[in-house]
Motif scaffolding. Structure first.
Motif, PDB file in Angstrom:
ATOM      1  N   ILE A  24     -10.858 -24.852 -32.639  1.00 13.52           N
ATOM      2  CA  ILE A  24     -12.300 -24.890 -32.386  1.00 13.52           C
ATOM      3  C   ILE A  24     -12.579 -25.805 -31.192  1.00 13.52           C
ATOM      4  CG2 ILE A  24     -14.547 -25.482 -33.366  1.00 13.52           C
ATOM      5  CD1 ILE A  24     -13.034 -25.127 -36.168  1.00 13.52           C
ATOM      6  N   ARG A  25     -13.300 -25.282 -30.209  1.00 12.47           N
ATOM      7  CA  ARG A  25     -13.596 -26.059 -29.009  1.00 12.47           C
ATOM      8  C   ARG A  25     -15.112 -26.156 -28.782  1.00 12.47           C
ATOM      9  NH1 ARG A  25     -10.992 -27.544 -24.354  1.00 12.47           N
ATOM     10  NH2 ARG A  25      -9.528 -28.323 -25.910  1.00 12.47           N
ATOM     11  N   THR A  72      -4.528 -33.268 -32.427  1.00 13.61           N
ATOM     12  CA  THR A  72      -5.013 -32.114 -33.179  1.00 13.61           C
ATOM     13  C   THR A  72      -4.087 -30.916 -33.055  1.00 13.61           C
ATOM     14  OG1 THR A  72      -7.323 -32.798 -32.974  1.00 13.61           O
ATOM     15  CG2 THR A  72      -6.920 -30.471 -33.410  1.00 13.61           C
ATOM     16  N   ALA A  73      -3.644 -30.604 -31.840  1.00 12.49           N
ATOM     17  CA  ALA A  73      -2.878 -29.377 -31.612  1.00 12.49           C
ATOM     18  C   ALA A  73      -1.560 -29.383 -32.370  1.00 12.49           C
ATOM     19  CB  ALA A  73      -2.640 -29.183 -30.121  1.00 12.49           C
ATOM     20  N   ALA A  74      -0.772 -30.441 -32.199  1.00 12.62           N
ATOM     21  CA  ALA A  74       0.567 -30.477 -32.791  1.00 12.62           C
ATOM     22  C   ALA A  74       0.625 -31.246 -34.103  1.00 12.62           C
ATOM     23  CB  ALA A  74       1.543 -31.108 -31.798  1.00 12.62           C
ATOM     24  N   LEU A 103     -10.864 -29.304 -32.712  1.00 15.43           N
ATOM     25  CA  LEU A 103     -10.568 -29.432 -34.144  1.00 15.43           C
ATOM     26  C   LEU A 103     -10.095 -28.094 -34.668  1.00 15.43           C
ATOM     27  CD1 LEU A 103     -13.871 -29.438 -36.212  1.00 15.43           C
ATOM     28  CD2 LEU A 103     -13.920 -29.342 -33.729  1.00 15.43           C
ATOM     29  N   LYS A 104      -9.757 -28.029 -35.941  1.00 12.87           N
ATOM     30  CA  LYS A 104      -9.184 -26.804 -36.491  1.00 12.87           C
ATOM     31  C   LYS A 104      -9.778 -26.443 -37.849  1.00 12.87           C
ATOM     32  CE  LYS A 104      -4.557 -26.982 -34.377  1.00 12.87           C
ATOM     33  NZ  LYS A 104      -3.108 -27.111 -34.689  1.00 12.87           N
ATOM     34  N   ALA A 105      -9.729 -25.145 -38.146  1.00 11.34           N
ATOM     35  CA  ALA A 105     -10.022 -24.632 -39.484  1.00 11.34           C
ATOM     36  C   ALA A 105      -8.746 -23.989 -40.018  1.00 11.34           C
ATOM     37  CB  ALA A 105     -11.154 -23.619 -39.440  1.00 11.34           C
TER      38      ALA A 105
END
Length: 356
Positions: A137-138, A302-304, A73-75
């Motif tokens: 975030i992993r 999530t990445a792209a 996920l990402k912040a």
């Protein structure tokens, strides 16, 4: 909730001044969250410590039997200098679903979210500022019991690491070329296709290498039984715009229940678009292409966020989608979702969670 022990690094590092050099998954923040599990204690000793190697015996079970799960996920940093997470509850919920499939003990999802917030607050300087950047975030779990035996482990380690990441599309949101795999299979119903675990990615590497060798960037998988129904791309879910209908394969137990996928479906329905989650065959896609009804193809993850597909190859047939240009729906979805993620568009769904 348990108290989180905090040990700060004595050797702090910093983001490079030029955030365009960050890349993806190559740099890591100063700290990581760690928590251990034993049958006797349950999950215990939650701590935030300096990012560093971990010590494991050569007999550690995760090396030999693949009992691992993970999430991504990402912040995002907003123009107001706030830090937002995008649907993190869904990630920890899905992590527990994967854990159940691999006989890993359940985590307290609410506690995991609070631990993640604390970790980001400590390492907030690693959340990039430039538009299009993010903190990846992993969270992951590994079986750590040091013994050889094809059983579920009695010891585990849960870790969260973070990685400041640059703009995913350095040259713009350009369509990718996708190769439809008709030789190997990735997953079948009843297997692990619905879990986010390393084995699902290892099994895809052979096809991914073959695709790259033929100048294709990703692999589109078909079902493992009849070899005709579309499932997902290696690291993404897949969507097709056929006429006025947006179609994505149904969640059937052999593909990942993508959070970006889920968000796109909810967004399209909110806007009154015709959206179908159903079985779709590669033959239906070919027929739609021949009839001029295949308007767009795009992947989500999530990445792209979105990867528009410009070329789709199946056997000897090469299909060029929308003149190898990004489609109207793909572009709208990308702009809308990234706008919500970065706080530039009002979040009417309650998807974002503020870290501070």
């Amino acid at each position: 909730m348990q108290d989180i022990r905090i040990e700060l690094t004595q050797n702090p590092t910093h983001l490079p001044e030029d955030e365009s050099t960050l890349g993806f998954g190559k740099r890591f923040s100063d700290h990581m969250f760690v928590m251990d599990y034993t049958v006797e204690k349950g999950w215990f000793d939650p701590r935030i410590v300096p990012y560093a190697p971990i010590s494991l015996y050569p007999s550690t079970m995760c090396f030999h039997y693949g009992q691992t799960t993970f999430e991504g996920l990402k912040a995002y940093r907003t123009e107001k200098n706030e830090i937002l997470l995008f649907r993190p509850q869904q990630n920890f919920k899905r992590l527990n679903i994967s854990d159940d499939r691999l006989c890993i003990p359940k985590l307290d999802e609410e506690f995991c979210l609070e631990a993640l917030k604390k970790l980001i607050q400590i390492d907030e300087k690693f959340v990039p500022h430039s538009k299009g950047t993010s903190l990846y975030i992993r969270p992951f779990i590994i079986a750590t019991e040091p013994q050889l035996g094809a059983n579920s482990s009695t010891q585990y380690k849960f870790i969260i690491i973070t990685s400041p990441s640059g703009v995913y599309y350095s040259s713009g949101l350009n369509p990718v070329k996708i190769y439809v795999e008709d030789n190997y299979v990735r997953a079948v119903r009843g297997g692990m296709g619905m879990a986010k675990t390393g084995g699902n990615y290892a099994v895809s590497l052979k096809s991914q290498v073959n695709a790259h060798n033929n100048d294709y960037s990703q692999v589109l998988w078909l079902d493992g039984v009849e070899r005709k129904y579309i499932e997902e791309v290696g690291a993404m879910n897949i969507f097709f715009v056929i006429g006025d209908e947006v179609v994505t394969p149904e969640i059937n137990g052999s593909i990942l229940d993508g959070i970006t996928r889920k968000s796109m479906v909810e967004l399209l329905k909110k806007e009154g678009k015709k959206v179908s989650e159903r079985r779709i065959s590669i033959q239906e896609v070919e027929d739609a292409y021949e009839n001029g009804e295949l308007k767009e193809v795009f992947g989500t993850g999530t990445a792209a966020v979105i990867s528009p597909v410009g070329v789709l190859k199946y056997k000897d047939k090469v299909m060029t989608i929308n003149d190898n240009k990004i489609g109207e729906i793909s572009k709208h979805l990308y702009d809308t979702l990234t706008g919500i993620q970065r706080g530039e568009i009002e979040d009417k769904f309650g998807w974002t969670v503020k870290v501070y």
